[in-house]
Design a protein around this motif. Structure first.
Motif, PDB file in Angstrom:
ATOM      1  N   TYR A 124       0.932  -1.138  -0.006  1.00 46.71           N
ATOM      2  CA  TYR A 124      -0.016  -0.114  -0.044  1.00 46.71           C
ATOM      3  C   TYR A 124       1.071   1.306   0.012  1.00 46.71           C
ATOM      4  O   TYR A 124       0.614   1.855  -0.751  1.00 46.71           O
ATOM      5  CB  TYR A 124      -1.152   0.054   1.251  1.00 46.71           C
ATOM      6  N   TRP A 125       1.925   1.310   1.078  1.00 42.94           N
ATOM      7  CA  TRP A 125       2.614   2.531   1.035  1.00 42.94           C
ATOM      8  C   TRP A 125       3.564   2.745   0.252  1.00 42.94           C
ATOM      9  O   TRP A 125       4.034   3.866  -0.063  1.00 42.94           O
ATOM     10  CB  TRP A 125       3.180   2.857   2.469  1.00 42.94           C
ATOM     11  N   HIS A 128       1.324   2.150  -4.013  1.00 43.00           N
ATOM     12  CA  HIS A 128       0.201   2.886  -4.016  1.00 43.00           C
ATOM     13  C   HIS A 128       0.233   4.172  -3.692  1.00 43.00           C
ATOM     14  O   HIS A 128      -0.145   5.338  -4.441  1.00 43.00           O
ATOM     15  CB  HIS A 128      -1.014   2.055  -3.748  1.00 43.00           C
ATOM     16  N   ASN A 129       0.622   4.669  -2.603  1.00 46.93           N
ATOM     17  CA  ASN A 129       0.577   5.803  -1.886  1.00 46.93           C
ATOM     18  C   ASN A 129       1.765   6.631  -2.565  1.00 46.93           C
ATOM     19  O   ASN A 129       2.892   6.323  -2.796  1.00 46.93           O
ATOM     20  CB  ASN A 129       0.836   5.931  -0.383  1.00 46.93           C
ATOM     21  N   ILE A 130       1.242   7.999  -2.870  1.00 49.55           N
ATOM     22  CA  ILE A 130       2.447   9.085  -3.276  1.00 49.55           C
ATOM     23  C   ILE A 130       2.683   9.772  -2.019  1.00 49.55           C
ATOM     24  O   ILE A 130       1.999  10.414  -1.368  1.00 49.55           O
ATOM     25  CB  ILE A 130       1.653   9.866  -4.327  1.00 49.55           C
TER      26      ILE A 130
ATOM     27  N   TYR B  97      -1.220  16.412   2.017  1.00 49.40           N
ATOM     28  CA  TYR B  97      -0.623  16.247   3.306  1.00 49.40           C
ATOM     29  C   TYR B  97      -0.630  17.472   4.514  1.00 49.40           C
ATOM     30  O   TYR B  97      -0.785  17.140   5.761  1.00 49.40           O
ATOM     31  CB  TYR B  97       0.831  15.539   3.016  1.00 49.40           C
ATOM     32  N   SER B 103      -3.378   9.804   3.198  1.00 48.77           N
ATOM     33  CA  SER B 103      -2.902   9.042   2.079  1.00 48.77           C
ATOM     34  C   SER B 103      -3.346   9.916   0.843  1.00 48.77           C
ATOM     35  O   SER B 103      -4.388  10.333   0.619  1.00 48.77           O
ATOM     36  CB  SER B 103      -3.513   7.499   2.228  1.00 48.77           C
ATOM     37  N   TYR B 104      -2.423   9.447  -0.121  1.00 50.28           N
ATOM     38  CA  TYR B 104      -2.623  10.060  -1.621  1.00 50.28           C
ATOM     39  C   TYR B 104      -2.551   9.168  -2.559  1.00 50.28           C
ATOM     40  O   TYR B 104      -1.287   8.582  -2.617  1.00 50.28           O
ATOM     41  CB  TYR B 104      -1.787  11.514  -1.781  1.00 50.28           C
ATOM     42  N   ILE B 105      -3.383   9.074  -3.519  1.00 50.09           N
ATOM     43  CA  ILE B 105      -3.315   7.791  -4.523  1.00 50.09           C
ATOM     44  C   ILE B 105      -3.754   8.669  -5.867  1.00 50.09           C
ATOM     45  O   ILE B 105      -4.803   8.988  -5.806  1.00 50.09           O
ATOM     46  CB  ILE B 105      -3.879   6.440  -4.089  1.00 50.09           C
ATOM     47  N   THR B 120      -7.964  -2.149  -3.153  1.00 52.58           N
ATOM     48  CA  THR B 120      -6.637  -1.974  -2.268  1.00 52.58           C
ATOM     49  C   THR B 120      -6.826  -1.156  -1.289  1.00 52.58           C
ATOM     50  O   THR B 120      -6.639  -1.250   0.026  1.00 52.58           O
ATOM     51  CB  THR B 120      -5.589  -1.739  -3.058  1.00 52.58           C
TER      52      THR B 120
END
Lengths: 133, 133
Positions: A124-125, A128-130, B97, B103-105, B120
């Motif tokens: 996930y981190w 996927h995560n930005i 943030y 979280s940023y996707i 996910t």
């Protein structure tokens, strides 16, 4: 400490067995992401801020506080922090979010679940995560 | 709005096609979790705080700010917020943030990837992450 170069993930874990399991699962799940493991909050602060080891017994809350209140130049202020812990105590959960944790996950008891959850966290981190920095 | 009872996830999405895809993927991935979908920030604030619709054009940053600065009694202050967006602009990532996103996707372009990433996200935040409230 398992790595001295640039890192994607810093693991802070004082339980040797859990630490080995976490690092193993991370290396299997995201082999291209360098991982550093340290034993406690003191070593975490030393690694993150190149501080000396004059602050024994630093707990996770203090590390979170130091990260969130750090100099923006250090590019740590907005770093994702996932609390991965044995405690499901409401006060701990609440306090971690108040101190700026991005996420809070309780360690599964079964080894296979433990490994699987570490993989989920890392996927996930990292995948996927930005991140901001 | 797709649901009027207690909810686990609030989707704020002004693109009708994306909204339908997100809700469909959420319902498949976490069928036991009630989902509400609204079209924009104004409707989100109305849903979260029972505010009137007197604030047109409220953007995502304003919604984030309202959530993070809300009365702790409303139990929204520490609610996980995942930004799921077309923008991969560094300034947007940084600003989200700073405003308190967990979280940023970035939305994948391919439909199958889009559905997979929504699953996910939902699995991570509903099945693994522990919320403060």
């Amino acid at each position: 400490m398992l790595n001295a170069g640039p890192v994607d993930i810093l693991v802070v874990e004082d339980n040797d067995s859990d630490c080995a399991s976490i690092v193993e699962a991370l290396q299997r799940s995201i082999p291209a992401s360098p991982v550093v493991a340290v034993r406690d909050g003191t070593e975490a602060l030393e690694f993150l801020f190149a501080r000396g080891l004059a602050m024994p017994g630093v707990d996770g809350f203090s590390v979170l506080e130091a990260i969130r209140s750090s100099d923006p130049e250090a590019m740590l202020t907005l770093t994702p922090v996932v609390v991965f812990t044995d405690s499901s105590d409401f006060n701990d959960v609440h306090k971690c979010y108040c101190y700026g944790a991005n996420s809070y996950i309780v360690k599964p008891v079964r080894f296979s679940d433990f490994q699987s959850v570490v993989e989920t966290i890392s996927q996930y981190w990292i995948k996927h995560n930005i991140r901001s920095v």
